[in-house]
Design a protein around this motif. Structure first.
Motif, PDB file in Angstrom:
ATOM      1  N   THR A  69       0.815  -1.035   0.089  1.00 47.79           N
ATOM      2  CA  THR A  69       0.074  -0.125  -0.107  1.00 47.79           C
ATOM      3  C   THR A  69       0.908   1.274  -0.099  1.00 47.79           C
ATOM      4  O   THR A  69       0.423   2.208  -0.402  1.00 47.79           O
ATOM      5  CB  THR A  69      -1.256   0.280   1.271  1.00 47.79           C
ATOM      6  OG1 THR A  69      -0.324  -0.171   2.290  1.00 47.79           O
ATOM      7  CG2 THR A  69      -2.024  -1.021   1.174  1.00 47.79           C
ATOM      8  N   ASP A  70       2.079   1.413   0.594  1.00 46.44           N
ATOM      9  CA  ASP A  70       2.824   2.284   0.834  1.00 46.44           C
ATOM     10  C   ASP A  70       4.108   2.195   0.250  1.00 46.44           C
ATOM     11  O   ASP A  70       4.971   3.126   0.013  1.00 46.44           O
ATOM     12  CB  ASP A  70       3.152   2.706   2.237  1.00 46.44           C
ATOM     13  CG  ASP A  70       1.665   3.301   3.040  1.00 46.44           C
ATOM     14  OD1 ASP A  70       0.752   2.530   2.996  1.00 46.44           O
ATOM     15  OD2 ASP A  70       1.769   4.386   3.268  1.00 46.44           O
ATOM     16  N   ARG A  71       4.447   0.995  -0.367  1.00 41.04           N
ATOM     17  CA  ARG A  71       5.688   0.632  -1.324  1.00 41.04           C
ATOM     18  C   ARG A  71       6.798   1.090  -0.424  1.00 41.04           C
ATOM     19  O   ARG A  71       7.644   1.810  -0.727  1.00 41.04           O
ATOM     20  CB  ARG A  71       5.633   1.561  -2.546  1.00 41.04           C
ATOM     21  CG  ARG A  71       4.652   0.856  -3.410  1.00 41.04           C
ATOM     22  CD  ARG A  71       4.635   1.671  -4.676  1.00 41.04           C
ATOM     23  NE  ARG A  71       5.735   1.335  -5.261  1.00 41.04           N
ATOM     24  CZ  ARG A  71       6.234   0.457  -6.111  1.00 41.04           C
ATOM     25  NH1 ARG A  71       5.420  -0.705  -6.226  1.00 41.04           N
ATOM     26  NH2 ARG A  71       7.438   0.460  -6.859  1.00 41.04           N
ATOM     27  N   GLU A  72       6.754   0.409   1.004  1.00 43.70           N
ATOM     28  CA  GLU A  72       7.740   1.105   2.166  1.00 43.70           C
ATOM     29  C   GLU A  72       8.304  -0.173   2.984  1.00 43.70           C
ATOM     30  O   GLU A  72       7.522  -1.258   3.211  1.00 43.70           O
ATOM     31  CB  GLU A  72       6.902   1.973   3.060  1.00 43.70           C
ATOM     32  CG  GLU A  72       7.819   2.503   4.098  1.00 43.70           C
ATOM     33  CD  GLU A  72       8.920   3.216   3.830  1.00 43.70           C
ATOM     34  OE1 GLU A  72       9.902   3.129   3.922  1.00 43.70           O
ATOM     35  OE2 GLU A  72       8.567   4.276   3.079  1.00 43.70           O
ATOM     36  N   LEU A  73       9.553  -0.106   2.725  1.00 43.79           N
ATOM     37  CA  LEU A  73      10.301  -1.077   3.636  1.00 43.79           C
ATOM     38  C   LEU A  73      10.129  -1.165   5.069  1.00 43.79           C
ATOM     39  O   LEU A  73      10.405  -2.009   5.549  1.00 43.79           O
ATOM     40  CB  LEU A  73      11.884  -1.177   3.208  1.00 43.79           C
ATOM     41  CG  LEU A  73      12.055  -1.616   1.616  1.00 43.79           C
ATOM     42  CD1 LEU A  73      13.449  -1.502   1.458  1.00 43.79           C
ATOM     43  CD2 LEU A  73      11.425  -3.015   1.312  1.00 43.79           C
ATOM     44  N   ALA A  74       9.986   0.046   5.822  1.00 41.85           N
ATOM     45  CA  ALA A  74       9.767   0.247   6.964  1.00 41.85           C
ATOM     46  C   ALA A  74       8.307   0.187   6.878  1.00 41.85           C
ATOM     47  O   ALA A  74       7.432   1.181   7.085  1.00 41.85           O
ATOM     48  CB  ALA A  74      10.472   1.433   7.450  1.00 41.85           C
ATOM     49  N   TYR A  75       7.727  -0.864   7.027  1.00 42.25           N
ATOM     50  CA  TYR A  75       5.990  -1.049   6.616  1.00 42.25           C
ATOM     51  C   TYR A  75       5.370  -1.153   7.947  1.00 42.25           C
ATOM     52  O   TYR A  75       4.230  -1.181   7.696  1.00 42.25           O
ATOM     53  CB  TYR A  75       6.079  -2.177   5.682  1.00 42.25           C
ATOM     54  CG  TYR A  75       6.284  -3.536   6.308  1.00 42.25           C
ATOM     55  CD1 TYR A  75       5.639  -4.322   6.965  1.00 42.25           C
ATOM     56  CD2 TYR A  75       7.543  -3.802   5.776  1.00 42.25           C
ATOM     57  CE1 TYR A  75       5.956  -5.569   7.245  1.00 42.25           C
ATOM     58  CE2 TYR A  75       8.181  -5.351   6.069  1.00 42.25           C
ATOM     59  CZ  TYR A  75       7.447  -5.959   6.860  1.00 42.25           C
ATOM     60  OH  TYR A  75       7.652  -7.026   7.296  1.00 42.25           O
ATOM     61  N   LEU A  76       5.960  -1.384   9.243  1.00 45.24           N
ATOM     62  CA  LEU A  76       4.958  -1.553  10.160  1.00 45.24           C
ATOM     63  C   LEU A  76       4.103  -0.330  10.516  1.00 45.24           C
ATOM     64  O   LEU A  76       2.745  -0.632  10.575  1.00 45.24           O
ATOM     65  CB  LEU A  76       5.937  -1.779  11.484  1.00 45.24           C
ATOM     66  CG  LEU A  76       6.877  -2.922  11.685  1.00 45.24           C
ATOM     67  CD1 LEU A  76       7.649  -2.998  12.775  1.00 45.24           C
ATOM     68  CD2 LEU A  76       6.084  -4.185  11.122  1.00 45.24           C
ATOM     69  N   GLU A  77       4.621   0.881  10.470  1.00 45.40           N
ATOM     70  CA  GLU A  77       3.723   1.879  10.671  1.00 45.40           C
ATOM     71  C   GLU A  77       2.711   2.267   9.637  1.00 45.40           C
ATOM     72  O   GLU A  77       1.442   2.350  10.079  1.00 45.40           O
ATOM     73  CB  GLU A  77       4.440   3.045  11.030  1.00 45.40           C
ATOM     74  CG  GLU A  77       5.142   3.260  12.374  1.00 45.40           C
ATOM     75  CD  GLU A  77       6.551   2.496  12.561  1.00 45.40           C
ATOM     76  OE1 GLU A  77       6.874   1.948  11.274  1.00 45.40           O
ATOM     77  OE2 GLU A  77       7.068   2.152  13.763  1.00 45.40           O
ATOM     78  N   PRO A  78       3.151   2.075   8.384  1.00 44.92           N
ATOM     79  CA  PRO A  78       1.981   2.214   7.472  1.00 44.92           C
ATOM     80  C   PRO A  78       1.055   0.802   7.603  1.00 44.92           C
ATOM     81  O   PRO A  78      -0.214   1.108   7.421  1.00 44.92           O
ATOM     82  CB  PRO A  78       2.744   1.749   6.156  1.00 44.92           C
ATOM     83  CG  PRO A  78       4.032   2.469   6.376  1.00 44.92           C
ATOM     84  CD  PRO A  78       4.499   2.065   7.931  1.00 44.92           C
ATOM     85  N   SER A  79       1.470  -0.161   7.909  1.00 49.38           N
ATOM     86  CA  SER A  79       0.591  -1.258   8.095  1.00 49.38           C
ATOM     87  C   SER A  79      -0.559  -1.044   9.199  1.00 49.38           C
ATOM     88  O   SER A  79      -1.800  -1.177   9.165  1.00 49.38           O
ATOM     89  CB  SER A  79       1.203  -2.619   8.253  1.00 49.38           C
ATOM     90  OG  SER A  79       1.978  -3.069   7.094  1.00 49.38           O
TER      91      SER A  79
ATOM     92  N   ARG B 290      16.428  -2.477   9.756  1.00 49.63           N
ATOM     93  CA  ARG B 290      16.487  -1.353  10.633  1.00 49.63           C
ATOM     94  C   ARG B 290      14.916  -0.802  10.578  1.00 49.63           C
ATOM     95  O   ARG B 290      14.751  -0.017  11.763  1.00 49.63           O
ATOM     96  CB  ARG B 290      17.318  -0.169  10.000  1.00 49.63           C
ATOM     97  CG  ARG B 290      18.854  -0.458  10.049  1.00 49.63           C
ATOM     98  CD  ARG B 290      19.718   0.714   9.378  1.00 49.63           C
ATOM     99  NE  ARG B 290      19.289   2.012  10.044  1.00 49.63           N
ATOM    100  CZ  ARG B 290      19.662   2.952   9.455  1.00 49.63           C
ATOM    101  NH1 ARG B 290      19.859   3.119   8.259  1.00 49.63           N
ATOM    102  NH2 ARG B 290      19.244   4.106   9.892  1.00 49.63           N
ATOM    103  N   GLY B 291      13.986  -1.062   9.852  1.00 52.26           N
ATOM    104  CA  GLY B 291      12.930  -0.291   9.930  1.00 52.26           C
ATOM    105  C   GLY B 291      11.684  -1.238  10.385  1.00 52.26           C
ATOM    106  O   GLY B 291      10.553  -0.503  11.005  1.00 52.26           O
TER     107      GLY B 291
END
Length: 188
Positions: free
Chosen positions: A71-81, A183-184
């Motif tokens: 959804t956010d195309r983000e490797l540090a995806y915890l907060e977006p999830s 790290r994310g």
């Protein structure tokens, strides 16, 4: 309990309904992610002795636990999830505890045991994801036969390869992406 035969529910309509709106966003990775969700829910519910009081929460949190990758195309995806599940919980009026949903997702990559509020549920989901993320190399007390049964019921469908591809695509290289993911998302 974890050495007793595991109950495998091959049909979980709630998970199918939760993932359906994200099918196009997840794209070719959909079958792999779906089966990853089914495997983690199966393991978590086994650790929770099949507690139906928390099943809806576990299914919901685990359906969303990695969704920020797409959804956010983000490797540090915890907060977006976390943000996506809390927003959908509110939007659809599911009435689930938003803090518990957020915490399950936030701590699912914690290396060491989680201690705190909702420990039983969060810890079950954390252990479940470690089992599946490691493809059964880390079993958290789960028997090899149970892992094999779950993996047979819900094949990998390229899930772990898609994670490596996303790390490369979003990070510029598999190495840099892997470092950014670690790290994310990894918590101690």
């Amino acid at each position: 309990m974890s050495n007793l035969a595991i109950q495998i529910k091959t049909e979980r309509p709630r998970i199918e309904e939760l993932l359906a709106p994200y099918r196009d966003v997840i794209g070719d990775d959909y079958a792999g992610y779906r089966n990853h969700v089914f495997r983690t829910v199966t393991y978590a519910m086994h650790f929770l002795d099949g507690d139906l009081d928390v099943e809806t929460t576990v299914e919901t949190a685990m359906a969303y636990h990695d969704i920020g990758l797409w959804t956010d195309r983000e490797l540090a995806y915890l907060e977006p999830s976390e943000a996506v599940v809390v927003a959908d919980n509110e939007k659809h009026g599911w009435g689930l505890d938003p803090d518990l949903l957020r915490e399950i997702i936030h701590w699912h990559h914690k290396v060491y045991r989680y201690r705190g509020a909702h420990e039983r549920v969060i810890e079950a989901c954390r252990k479940a994801d470690w089992i599946d993320a490691s493809m059964g190399w880390i079993r958290k007390g789960m028997s090899r036969s149970n892992v094999a049964a779950v993996e047979a019921a819900f094949p990998n469908e390229g899930f772990h390869k898609s994670l490596l591809r996303l790390a490369k695509d979003y990070g510029g290289s598999t190495l840099i992406g892997g470092i950014r993911v670690t790290r994310g998302i990894v918590k101690w």
